[in-house]
Design a protein around this motif. Structure first.
Motif, PDB file in Angstrom:
ATOM      1  N   LEU A 122      39.469  46.123  90.441  1.00 35.24           N
ATOM      2  CA  LEU A 122      38.304  45.927  89.563  1.00 35.24           C
ATOM      3  C   LEU A 122      38.753  45.166  88.321  1.00 35.24           C
ATOM      4  CD1 LEU A 122      37.146  49.648  89.770  1.00 35.24           C
ATOM      5  CD2 LEU A 122      36.127  47.748  91.026  1.00 35.24           C
ATOM      6  N   GLU A 123      37.790  44.631  87.595  1.00 36.92           N
ATOM      7  CA  GLU A 123      38.090  44.040  86.277  1.00 36.92           C
ATOM      8  C   GLU A 123      37.333  44.831  85.226  1.00 36.92           C
ATOM      9  OE1 GLU A 123      37.671  39.720  86.136  1.00 36.92           O
ATOM     10  OE2 GLU A 123      38.186  39.617  88.251  1.00 36.92           O
ATOM     11  N   GLY A 124      37.913  44.932  84.027  1.00 35.50           N
ATOM     12  CA  GLY A 124      37.201  45.615  82.942  1.00 35.50           C
ATOM     13  C   GLY A 124      36.002  44.780  82.506  1.00 35.50           C
TER      14      GLY A 124
ATOM     15  N   GLY B 256      47.300  42.786  82.859  1.00 34.73           N
ATOM     16  CA  GLY B 256      46.819  42.094  81.669  1.00 34.73           C
ATOM     17  C   GLY B 256      47.523  40.765  81.484  1.00 34.73           C
ATOM     18  N   THR B 257      47.104  40.075  80.463  1.00 39.82           N
ATOM     19  CA  THR B 257      47.677  38.763  80.170  1.00 39.82           C
ATOM     20  C   THR B 257      48.015  38.653  78.690  1.00 39.82           C
ATOM     21  OG1 THR B 257      47.217  36.392  80.130  1.00 39.82           O
ATOM     22  CG2 THR B 257      45.317  37.821  79.897  1.00 39.82           C
ATOM     23  N   PHE B 258      48.985  37.795  78.385  1.00 36.72           N
ATOM     24  CA  PHE B 258      49.267  37.490  76.970  1.00 36.72           C
ATOM     25  C   PHE B 258      48.476  36.263  76.515  1.00 36.72           C
ATOM     26  CE2 PHE B 258      53.896  39.167  77.651  1.00 36.72           C
ATOM     27  CZ  PHE B 258      53.417  40.467  77.660  1.00 36.72           C
ATOM     28  N   SER B 259      47.719  35.639  77.444  1.00 36.86           N
ATOM     29  CA  SER B 259      47.096  34.351  77.108  1.00 36.86           C
ATOM     30  C   SER B 259      45.717  34.497  76.469  1.00 36.86           C
ATOM     31  CB  SER B 259      46.996  33.474  78.363  1.00 36.86           C
ATOM     32  OG  SER B 259      46.031  33.980  79.252  1.00 36.86           O
ATOM     33  N   LYS B 260      45.327  35.736  76.151  1.00 37.28           N
ATOM     34  CA  LYS B 260      44.027  35.905  75.502  1.00 37.28           C
ATOM     35  C   LYS B 260      44.244  36.637  74.157  1.00 37.28           C
ATOM     36  CE  LYS B 260      42.245  35.496  80.119  1.00 37.28           C
ATOM     37  NZ  LYS B 260      42.351  34.036  80.160  1.00 37.28           N
ATOM     38  N   SER B 261      43.984  37.937  74.097  1.00 35.49           N
ATOM     39  CA  SER B 261      44.122  38.619  72.796  1.00 35.49           C
ATOM     40  C   SER B 261      45.533  38.552  72.214  1.00 35.49           C
ATOM     41  CB  SER B 261      43.716  40.090  72.920  1.00 35.49           C
ATOM     42  OG  SER B 261      42.327  40.192  73.045  1.00 35.49           O
TER      43      SER B 261
ATOM     44  N   THR C  76      53.073  34.801  83.929  1.00 36.54           N
ATOM     45  CA  THR C  76      51.649  34.601  83.595  1.00 36.54           C
ATOM     46  C   THR C  76      50.855  35.795  84.125  1.00 36.54           C
ATOM     47  OG1 THR C  76      51.078  33.517  85.695  1.00 36.54           O
ATOM     48  CG2 THR C  76      51.763  32.075  83.894  1.00 36.54           C
ATOM     49  N   GLY C  77      49.621  35.912  83.672  1.00 35.90           N
ATOM     50  CA  GLY C  77      48.725  36.937  84.215  1.00 35.90           C
ATOM     51  C   GLY C  77      48.391  36.643  85.664  1.00 35.90           C
ATOM     52  N   TYR C  78      48.281  35.370  85.975  1.00 37.97           N
ATOM     53  CA  TYR C  78      48.026  34.964  87.366  1.00 37.97           C
ATOM     54  C   TYR C  78      49.128  35.535  88.261  1.00 37.97           C
ATOM     55  CZ  TYR C  78      47.530  31.902  91.429  1.00 37.97           C
ATOM     56  OH  TYR C  78      47.382  31.423  92.704  1.00 37.97           O
ATOM     57  N   GLN C  79      50.373  35.369  87.826  1.00 35.93           N
ATOM     58  CA  GLN C  79      51.488  35.874  88.641  1.00 35.93           C
ATOM     59  C   GLN C  79      51.531  37.401  88.682  1.00 35.93           C
ATOM     60  OE1 GLN C  79      53.979  32.786  86.731  1.00 35.93           O
ATOM     61  NE2 GLN C  79      55.374  33.259  88.376  1.00 35.93           N
TER      62      GLN C  79
ATOM     63  N   VAL D  89      43.081  47.882  87.736  1.00 38.56           N
ATOM     64  CA  VAL D  89      42.057  47.266  86.883  1.00 38.56           C
ATOM     65  C   VAL D  89      42.684  46.119  86.087  1.00 38.56           C
ATOM     66  CG1 VAL D  89      40.348  47.601  85.062  1.00 38.56           C
ATOM     67  CG2 VAL D  89      40.788  49.450  86.678  1.00 38.56           C
ATOM     68  N   ASP D  90      42.082  44.962  86.213  1.00 41.94           N
ATOM     69  CA  ASP D  90      42.509  43.800  85.430  1.00 41.94           C
ATOM     70  C   ASP D  90      41.743  43.824  84.110  1.00 41.94           C
ATOM     71  OD1 ASP D  90      42.694  41.256  84.292  1.00 41.94           O
ATOM     72  OD2 ASP D  90      42.834  40.238  86.230  1.00 41.94           O
ATOM     73  N   GLU D  91      42.481  44.038  83.031  1.00 41.74           N
ATOM     74  CA  GLU D  91      41.842  44.139  81.699  1.00 41.74           C
ATOM     75  C   GLU D  91      42.132  42.884  80.865  1.00 41.74           C
ATOM     76  OE1 GLU D  91      39.813  46.570  80.663  1.00 41.74           O
ATOM     77  OE2 GLU D  91      40.451  48.521  81.431  1.00 41.74           O
ATOM     78  N   ALA D  92      42.242  41.729  81.547  1.00 40.95           N
ATOM     79  CA  ALA D  92      42.589  40.477  80.843  1.00 40.95           C
ATOM     80  C   ALA D  92      41.675  40.210  79.647  1.00 40.95           C
ATOM     81  CB  ALA D  92      42.525  39.304  81.826  1.00 40.95           C
ATOM     82  N   HIS D  93      40.380  40.471  79.818  1.00 45.24           N
ATOM     83  CA  HIS D  93      39.425  40.088  78.772  1.00 45.24           C
ATOM     84  C   HIS D  93      39.010  41.246  77.867  1.00 45.24           C
ATOM     85  CE1 HIS D  93      38.884  35.981  80.178  1.00 45.24           C
ATOM     86  NE2 HIS D  93      39.110  36.487  81.375  1.00 45.24           N
ATOM     87  N   SER D  94      39.680  42.371  77.987  1.00 44.63           N
ATOM     88  CA  SER D  94      39.311  43.508  77.142  1.00 44.63           C
ATOM     89  C   SER D  94      40.486  44.015  76.315  1.00 44.63           C
ATOM     90  CB  SER D  94      38.755  44.638  78.009  1.00 44.63           C
ATOM     91  OG  SER D  94      39.499  44.745  79.202  1.00 44.63           O
TER      92      SER D  94
ATOM     93  N   SER E  75      35.610  38.761  91.703  1.00 50.40           N
ATOM     94  CA  SER E  75      36.975  38.894  91.162  1.00 50.40           C
ATOM     95  C   SER E  75      37.606  37.534  90.871  1.00 50.40           C
ATOM     96  CB  SER E  75      37.868  39.640  92.157  1.00 50.40           C
ATOM     97  OG  SER E  75      37.459  40.974  92.273  1.00 50.40           O
ATOM     98  N   HIS E  76      38.515  37.541  89.906  1.00 53.75           N
ATOM     99  CA  HIS E  76      39.230  36.331  89.480  1.00 53.75           C
ATOM    100  C   HIS E  76      40.065  35.755  90.638  1.00 53.75           C
ATOM    101  CE1 HIS E  76      42.343  34.054  87.158  1.00 53.75           C
ATOM    102  NE2 HIS E  76      41.273  33.750  86.451  1.00 53.75           N
ATOM    103  N   ALA E  77      40.256  34.448  90.596  1.00 50.52           N
ATOM    104  CA  ALA E  77      41.011  33.748  91.651  1.00 50.52           C
ATOM    105  C   ALA E  77      42.396  34.362  91.872  1.00 50.52           C
ATOM    106  CB  ALA E  77      41.152  32.273  91.274  1.00 50.52           C
TER     107      ALA E  77
HETATM  108  C1  PLP Z   1      40.478  38.260  84.903  1.00 53.57           C
HETATM  109  C2  PLP Z   1      41.690  37.409  84.758  1.00 53.57           C
HETATM  110  N1  PLP Z   1      42.843  37.807  85.296  1.00 53.57           N
HETATM  111  C3  PLP Z   1      43.963  37.070  85.191  1.00 53.57           C
HETATM  112  C4  PLP Z   1      43.956  35.862  84.537  1.00 53.57           C
HETATM  113  C5  PLP Z   1      45.218  35.033  84.491  1.00 53.57           C
HETATM  114  O1  PLP Z   1      45.786  35.041  83.239  1.00 53.57           O
HETATM  115  P1  PLP Z   1      46.891  33.970  82.794  1.00 53.57           P
HETATM  116  O2  PLP Z   1      46.193  32.949  81.980  1.00 53.57           O
HETATM  117  O3  PLP Z   1      47.866  34.753  81.994  1.00 53.57           O
HETATM  118  O4  PLP Z   1      47.503  33.401  84.032  1.00 53.57           O
HETATM  119  C6  PLP Z   1      42.793  35.415  83.933  1.00 53.57           C
HETATM  120  C7  PLP Z   1      42.799  34.140  83.192  1.00 53.57           C
HETATM  121  O5  PLP Z   1      41.929  33.349  83.189  1.00 53.57           O
HETATM  122  C8  PLP Z   1      41.617  36.190  84.066  1.00 53.57           C
HETATM  123  O6  PLP Z   1      40.464  35.770  83.550  1.00 53.57           O
END
Ligand code: PLP
Length: 400
Positions: A181-183, A241-246, A113-116, A210-215, A138-140
């Motif tokens: 940072l996050e994008g 990044g994450t696969f759980s969005k785009s 996961t992106g969290y991991q 840089v966490d680009e999860a949302h970009s 910043s994200h949890a």
């Molecule tokens: C900024 C950011 N980083 C990481 C994650 C974690 O992504 P994932 O859903 O793949 O665990 C999220 C998801 O909400 C997020 O918003």
């Protein structure tokens, strides 16, 4: 015996009070059927989806779905193993190659996961004697990565370049420094001034993640994110990044040009001590990532949607998280949790799903209705969405 659950009592009471008003539980909605990236059936009713982070609408892409089905047939339902044991299949390598090609970077590591990915990379590269300087919003998963590695955490005010610089200058000489940072910040949908922040970080000898999860997929000429859009991607040491969005499935990743990056596969606990993604998931992810490389038209349409919704909501009299649309997230600020929950339910009854976000996930104690647009929302759907916001807003007294 002390009850270890007693610390949750205030939250339990707040939830019970809210539900006692007869409100639908905003955190327990069931998607009974999902018809497309933009429409589902909820409570038996056709509902437009405006809170799923499915930015590029890849979840029903015919090639993506076909790749997943084929992998399920060819490789089975799961790997039952860690990446460092029996859990690396050709599909995992193909997925990492797709990421390297997408970002034009030397290394890519896929997590479950992106969290991991945040948990693993941050905790592994920054340890007890190192400093992590991070935006307070910043994200949890970023905070949890800092905690797991036991690094010294130095937060700075959201998007404040001077505050970042001051914190960096206070860190003892010779200490390891990582700026995180996050994008795009997912609560308000605002973007980071990465150009300035990356320059300040580098000038002060810090590595930058840089966490680009949302970009990813949407922002930047090739969809590589805010770092690409602001011309600093080559100065960023790690992109998460994450696969759980785009990308439209589940999973996470880190890409980097660091020459020693591959050693992380042996020392990163959230990579080593967990099972790898199922073959069907990495097959869908790889197919989706490759298609996202060539999605300029969808990116342009998504920007149009974001601009149209932002302008329309503002015209209706809602207070928004940003003055201008900066991403595919538009946050509607609610006066309090009660009003926010009532508005959320009124929208659902109209046939619109958005996210209700409340403290502690939100900055400054805000209650937000977070809207995330999809490249597959049509112009007509955006019009419908605005009509529903107008009706629900008036019914709940959020607008006049
Ligand atoms: C900024 C950011 N980083 C990481 C994650 C974690 O992504 P994932 O859903 O793949 O665990 C999220 C998801 O909400 C997020 O918003």
């Amino acid at each position: 015996m002390s009850d270890l659950f007693s610390k949750f009592d205030p939250l339990i009471r707040q939830r019970e009070d809210l539900l006692a008003t007869g409100l639908t539980d905003p955190f327990n909605l069931v998607m009974e059927k999902v018809e497309s990236p933009t429409v589902a059936i909820c409570n038996g009713k056709r509902t437009i989806l405006l809170g799923t982070y499915n930015y590029m609408g890849m979840t029903f892409d015919a090639d993506v779905v076909a790749a997943g089905k084929q992998a399920l047939d060819d490789f089975g339902s799961g790997t039952t193993g860690s990446r460092v044991l029996n859990g690396t299949y050709g599909g995992h390598k193909a997925c990492e190659q797709a990421l390297k090609d997408f970002y034009a970077m030397d290394h890519a590591m896929v997590f479950s996961t992106g969290y991991q990915a945040n948990l693993g990379i941050i905790s592994t590269i920054a340890g007890k004697d190192d400093y992590i300087v991070l935006d307070i919003d910043s994200h949890a998963s970023i905070y949890d990565g800092c905690a797991l590695g036991n690094a010294q955490i130095v937060p700075f005010r959201h998007n404040d370049i001077e505050a970042l610089e001051k914190r960096l200058k206070r860190i003892p000489d010779g200490a390891g420094k990582l700026v995180v940072l996050e994008g795009v910040y997912s609560m308000l949908g605002d973007i980071a001034p990465l150009k300035e922040m990356v320059a300040v970080s580098k000038a002060n000898g810090a590595m930058v993640l840089v966490d680009e999860a949302h970009s990813m997929g949407f922002i930047g000429e090739h969809g590589r994110g805010v770092a690409e859009a602001q011309g600093v991607i080559d100065d960023v040491d790690f992109i998460i990044g994450t696969f759980s969005k785009s990308v439209g499935t589940v999973g996470g990743f880190c890409v980097s040009n660091h020459p020693k990056f591959e050693i992380l596969r042996l020392v990163c606990r959230p990579y080593v001590f967990t099972a790898s993604l199922p073959p069907s998931v990495v097959a869908t992810a790889a197919t989706s990532i490759r298609k996202l490389m060539d999605s300029a038209d969808k990116r342009a349409h998504l920007w149009e949607n974001s601009k149209r919704l932002h302008a329309g909501l503002r015209q209706l009299g809602f207070t928004l998280g940003t003055d201008e649309p900066q991403s595919a997230i538009i946050a509607v600020i609610m006066p309090d949790l009660e009003k926010g929950a009532a508005m959320w339910e009124a929208l659902l009854n109209e046939g619109l799903y958005v996210n209700l976000a409340r403290p502690p996930a939100t900055p400054a104690g805000m209650t937000l209705l977070r809207c995330s647009l999809c490249a597959l929302h049509t112009e007509e759907q955006v019009g419908e969405i605005l009509g529903m916001f107008a009706a629900a807003g008036r019914a709940t007294g959020c607008i006049s």
